[in-house]
Design a protein around this motif. Sequence first.
Motif, PDB file in Angstrom:
ATOM      1  N   LEU A  11       0.862  -1.178   0.000  1.00 17.92           N
ATOM      2  CA  LEU A  11       0.000   0.000   0.000  1.00 17.92           C
ATOM      3  C   LEU A  11       0.899   1.229   0.000  1.00 17.92           C
ATOM      4  O   LEU A  11       1.822   1.326   0.813  1.00 17.92           O
ATOM      5  N   THR A  12       0.626   2.158  -0.910  1.00 13.12           N
ATOM      6  CA  THR A  12       1.540   3.273  -1.134  1.00 13.12           C
ATOM      7  C   THR A  12       0.797   4.598  -1.159  1.00 13.12           C
ATOM      8  O   THR A  12      -0.318   4.683  -1.676  1.00 13.12           O
ATOM      9  N   VAL A  13       1.443   5.618  -0.622  1.00 10.11           N
ATOM     10  CA  VAL A  13       0.951   6.984  -0.744  1.00 10.11           C
ATOM     11  C   VAL A  13       2.132   7.870  -1.135  1.00 10.11           C
ATOM     12  O   VAL A  13       3.257   7.657  -0.663  1.00 10.11           O
ATOM     13  N   GLY A  96       9.048  14.580  -3.826  1.00 14.72           N
ATOM     14  CA  GLY A  96       8.681  14.279  -2.447  1.00 14.72           C
ATOM     15  C   GLY A  96       9.134  12.886  -2.094  1.00 14.72           C
ATOM     16  O   GLY A  96      10.322  12.563  -2.209  1.00 14.72           O
ATOM     17  N   CYS A  97       8.176  12.047  -1.693  1.00 16.07           N
ATOM     18  CA  CYS A  97       8.536  10.667  -1.354  1.00 16.07           C
ATOM     19  C   CYS A  97       7.314   9.774  -1.432  1.00 16.07           C
ATOM     20  O   CYS A  97       6.178  10.243  -1.467  1.00 16.07           O
ATOM     21  N   ASP A  98       7.565   8.490  -1.466  1.00 12.57           N
ATOM     22  CA  ASP A  98       6.515   7.492  -1.381  1.00 12.57           C
ATOM     23  C   ASP A  98       6.691   6.752  -0.061  1.00 12.57           C
ATOM     24  O   ASP A  98       7.821   6.447   0.342  1.00 12.57           O
ATOM     25  N   VAL A  99       5.586   6.481   0.594  1.00 13.91           N
ATOM     26  CA  VAL A  99       5.600   5.645   1.787  1.00 13.91           C
ATOM     27  C   VAL A  99       4.908   4.344   1.395  1.00 13.91           C
ATOM     28  O   VAL A  99       3.772   4.356   0.911  1.00 13.91           O
ATOM     29  N   VAL A 100       5.623   3.236   1.578  1.00 15.51           N
ATOM     30  CA  VAL A 100       5.119   1.923   1.175  1.00 15.51           C
ATOM     31  C   VAL A 100       4.997   1.043   2.416  1.00 15.51           C
ATOM     32  O   VAL A 100       5.976   0.828   3.131  1.00 15.51           O
ATOM     33  N   PHE A 101       3.802   0.551   2.647  1.00 21.99           N
ATOM     34  CA  PHE A 101       3.498  -0.346   3.764  1.00 21.99           C
ATOM     35  C   PHE A 101       3.192  -1.715   3.171  1.00 21.99           C
ATOM     36  O   PHE A 101       2.304  -1.839   2.329  1.00 21.99           O
ATOM     37  N   ASP A 124      -4.738   5.263   7.090  1.00 24.47           N
ATOM     38  CA  ASP A 124      -3.651   5.778   7.927  1.00 24.47           C
ATOM     39  C   ASP A 124      -2.583   6.469   7.075  1.00 24.47           C
ATOM     40  O   ASP A 124      -2.079   7.533   7.443  1.00 24.47           O
ATOM     41  N   LEU A 125      -2.231   5.876   5.938  1.00 24.72           N
ATOM     42  CA  LEU A 125      -1.236   6.497   5.054  1.00 24.72           C
ATOM     43  C   LEU A 125      -1.743   7.824   4.504  1.00 24.72           C
ATOM     44  O   LEU A 125      -0.987   8.801   4.403  1.00 24.72           O
TER      45      LEU A 125
END
Length: 135
Positions: A11-13, A96-101, A124-125
């Motif tokens: 899961l990514t934002v 920016g950046c990607d947050v990957v869960f 949450d992301l």
Amino acid sequence: MNTSASGIVHLTVHIDRPAGEVYAYASDPSHLPAWASGLAGSVERSGGQWVADSPMGRVVVAFAPRNDFGVLDHDVTLPSGETVHNPVRVIADTTGCDVVFTLRRRPETTDDDFRRDAETVTGDLEALKRVVERS
């Protein structure tokens, strides 16, 4: 999203802030209630551990040591004593950046529960994105 086929989903934002800034904020357990309601409604330092009141009951949250690689992995020890490892990465991008869960399906989890878990983590992301982009 097909959450039942493989038992794992990434899961990514994308967050329009520098990776280091996002990592610094998200790696501080005291910030969990502001963005990770699926994990922590409140959190406190107790006996050298971070203890959170979560939808699953009181849990212990332990983050990977601070690092320069954006590794935001954390273990959540459930009231049953089971520990769930949650791999998370903050990855720099030109804008920016990607947050990957990485959400892994536990053996006893139904398709509906896994789908709900994925929706909760996605929420949450998105909350992390809103909070960090506001600052």
